[in-house]
Design an enzyme around this catalytic site. Structure first.
Site, PDB file in Angstrom:
ATOM      1  N   ASP A  89       0.848  -1.198   0.000  1.00  0.00           N
ATOM      2  CA  ASP A  89       0.000   0.000   0.000  1.00  0.00           C
ATOM      3  C   ASP A  89       0.892   1.260   0.000  1.00  0.00           C
ATOM      4  OD1 ASP A  89      -2.463   1.314   0.189  1.00  0.00           O
ATOM      5  OD2 ASP A  89      -2.482   1.274   2.384  1.00  0.00           O
ATOM      6  N   HIS A  90       0.631   2.173  -0.923  1.00  0.00           N
ATOM      7  CA  HIS A  90       1.354   3.460  -0.972  1.00  0.00           C
ATOM      8  C   HIS A  90       2.883   3.318  -0.970  1.00  0.00           C
ATOM      9  CE1 HIS A  90      -2.107   6.110  -0.607  1.00  0.00           C
ATOM     10  NE2 HIS A  90      -2.592   5.265   0.281  1.00  0.00           N
ATOM     11  N   HIS A 212      -9.557   5.140  -1.686  1.00  0.00           N
ATOM     12  CA  HIS A 212      -8.804   5.090  -0.426  1.00  0.00           C
ATOM     13  C   HIS A 212      -9.603   5.788   0.668  1.00  0.00           C
ATOM     14  CE1 HIS A 212      -4.650   3.733  -1.615  1.00  0.00           C
ATOM     15  NE2 HIS A 212      -5.321   3.696  -2.747  1.00  0.00           N
ATOM     16  N   GLY A 213      -9.108   5.659   1.894  1.00  0.00           N
ATOM     17  CA  GLY A 213      -9.756   6.361   3.008  1.00  0.00           C
ATOM     18  C   GLY A 213     -11.170   5.876   3.238  1.00  0.00           C
ATOM     19  N   GLY A 214     -11.370   4.555   3.176  1.00  0.00           N
ATOM     20  CA  GLY A 214     -12.720   3.989   3.259  1.00  0.00           C
ATOM     21  C   GLY A 214     -13.372   4.107   4.628  1.00  0.00           C
TER      22      GLY A 214
HETATM   23  P1  13P Z   1      -8.469   4.596   6.212  1.00  0.00           P
HETATM   24  O1  13P Z   1      -7.400   4.419   7.244  1.00  0.00           O
HETATM   25  O2  13P Z   1      -9.028   5.974   6.245  1.00  0.00           O
HETATM   26  O3  13P Z   1      -9.496   3.539   6.251  1.00  0.00           O
HETATM   27  O4  13P Z   1      -7.748   4.500   4.785  1.00  0.00           O
HETATM   28  C1  13P Z   1      -7.117   3.316   4.420  1.00  0.00           C
HETATM   29  C2  13P Z   1      -6.396   3.471   3.144  1.00  0.00           C
HETATM   30  O5  13P Z   1      -6.811   4.153   2.249  1.00  0.00           O
HETATM   31  C3  13P Z   1      -5.145   2.704   2.976  1.00  0.00           C
HETATM   32  O6  13P Z   1      -4.536   2.984   1.773  1.00  0.00           O
END
Ligand code: 13P
Length: 288
Positions: A89-90, A212-214
């Protein structure tokens, strides 16, 4: 005879989701117990799963290889039969992606979104070339998906459609994560997602999109996002908060406990509930 899962990349998993209009969750892992809880819950619901691992989590757990070995061994030990992807991830660089691929990750996300578009394209292309030779899928980011600190004001940046088209055509990535108004970590108030932009980017690029940022996005917004072309939703903070809340209660209620296994396990059901609820919401159950 039971067929044990082998790790898979995200290609078939997300193309099937795109065809059949549901989404697959990326649940971020931080340690062995979380990985086990997530695998068990997804397996019980016959849902494919993407285990997201940040560079920070990899460092915390002891390196790329230990993460892959841990996941493989858990899959065998727990008789997991669902498709499982292990996804970086990232990633901050080509080198990081290469290390993950060499260690056995089946998918990587290169995040060069804070670079200029041309630099982002060049770095992403390098990753795609290496990844394709190893049957590994690649997710790329356009626009910058930050945290609440950058977005709680007028700073929300939505990805530009032309940039997305140029980036996808030039890099040949498999999945696109455009900035669409979501942020990592908790939101202040209701997230402001740009659904029109989502539709347009999905339509123009034809790629499965990643949100992202779910954590903290409202259920009806998630359903709408799936209608607009989102096939992968990343969740980390909600798992962390649910697990921590349950463990905090355990520690407050039971002043005698000292066995770390009992403390960590106190968060199991809360974490599994988040996983179960998201699988239901995304529609990925019985889709293995
Ligand atoms: P959250 O931590 O906001 O759920 O986001 C997770 C994310 O997007 C990981 O790449």
């Amino acid at each position: 005879m039971m067929v044990i899962t082998m790790l898979v990349n995200m290609d078939k998993m997300l193309k099937k989701a795109q065809r059949e209009h549901y989404a697959v969750a990326q649940f971020n892992i931080n340690n062995l117990e979380w990985t086990r809880f997530i695998l068990e819950e997804c397996n019980s619901n016959s849902s494919p799963v993407i285990l997201g691992v940040s560079e920070g989590a990899i460092k915390y757990m002891g390196g790329y290889k230990i993460v892959v070995d841990m996941v493989n061994d858990l899959i065998a030990y727990l008789n997991i039969t669902i498709p499982v992807s292990i996804h970086l991830d990232h990633a901050s660089s080509f080198e990081s992606c290469k290390k993950a691929i060499d260690a056995g990750f089946t998918s990587v996300m290169i995040d060069a979104s804070s670079e200029t578009l041309d630099n982002n394209i060049n770095i992403t292309k390098q990753v795609v070339d290496y990844a394709k030779d190893h049957n590994v899928t690649v997710e790329g980011e356009i626009g910058h998906i930050g945290s609440n600190e950058d977005s709680n004001n007028n700073g929300i940046l939505y990805a530009n459609v032309e940039d997305c088209i140029k980036y996808v055509q030039a890099t040949n990535i498999d999945f696109l994560a455009p900035a669409l108004g979501s942020v990592h970590g908790p939101y202040h108030g209701k997230p402001i997602l740009n659904f029109d932009r989502m539709i347009e980017i999905a339509h123009q690029t034809k790629l499965p999109l990643v949100l992202h940022g779910g954590s903290g996005i409202y259920d009806e917004q998630i359903r709408q996002a799936i209608d607009c072309g989102i096939v992968k939703l990343n969740i980390n903070t909600e798992l962390q908060m649910a697990w921590t809340k349950a463990v905090r209660i355990k520690l407050q209620d039971d002043k005698e406990v000292y066995d770390p296994r009992k403390i960590i396990k106190a968060g199991e059901e809360a974490l599994k509930k988040v996983v179960r609820d998201k699988i239901q919401l995304l529609g990925s159950f019985h889709k293995q």
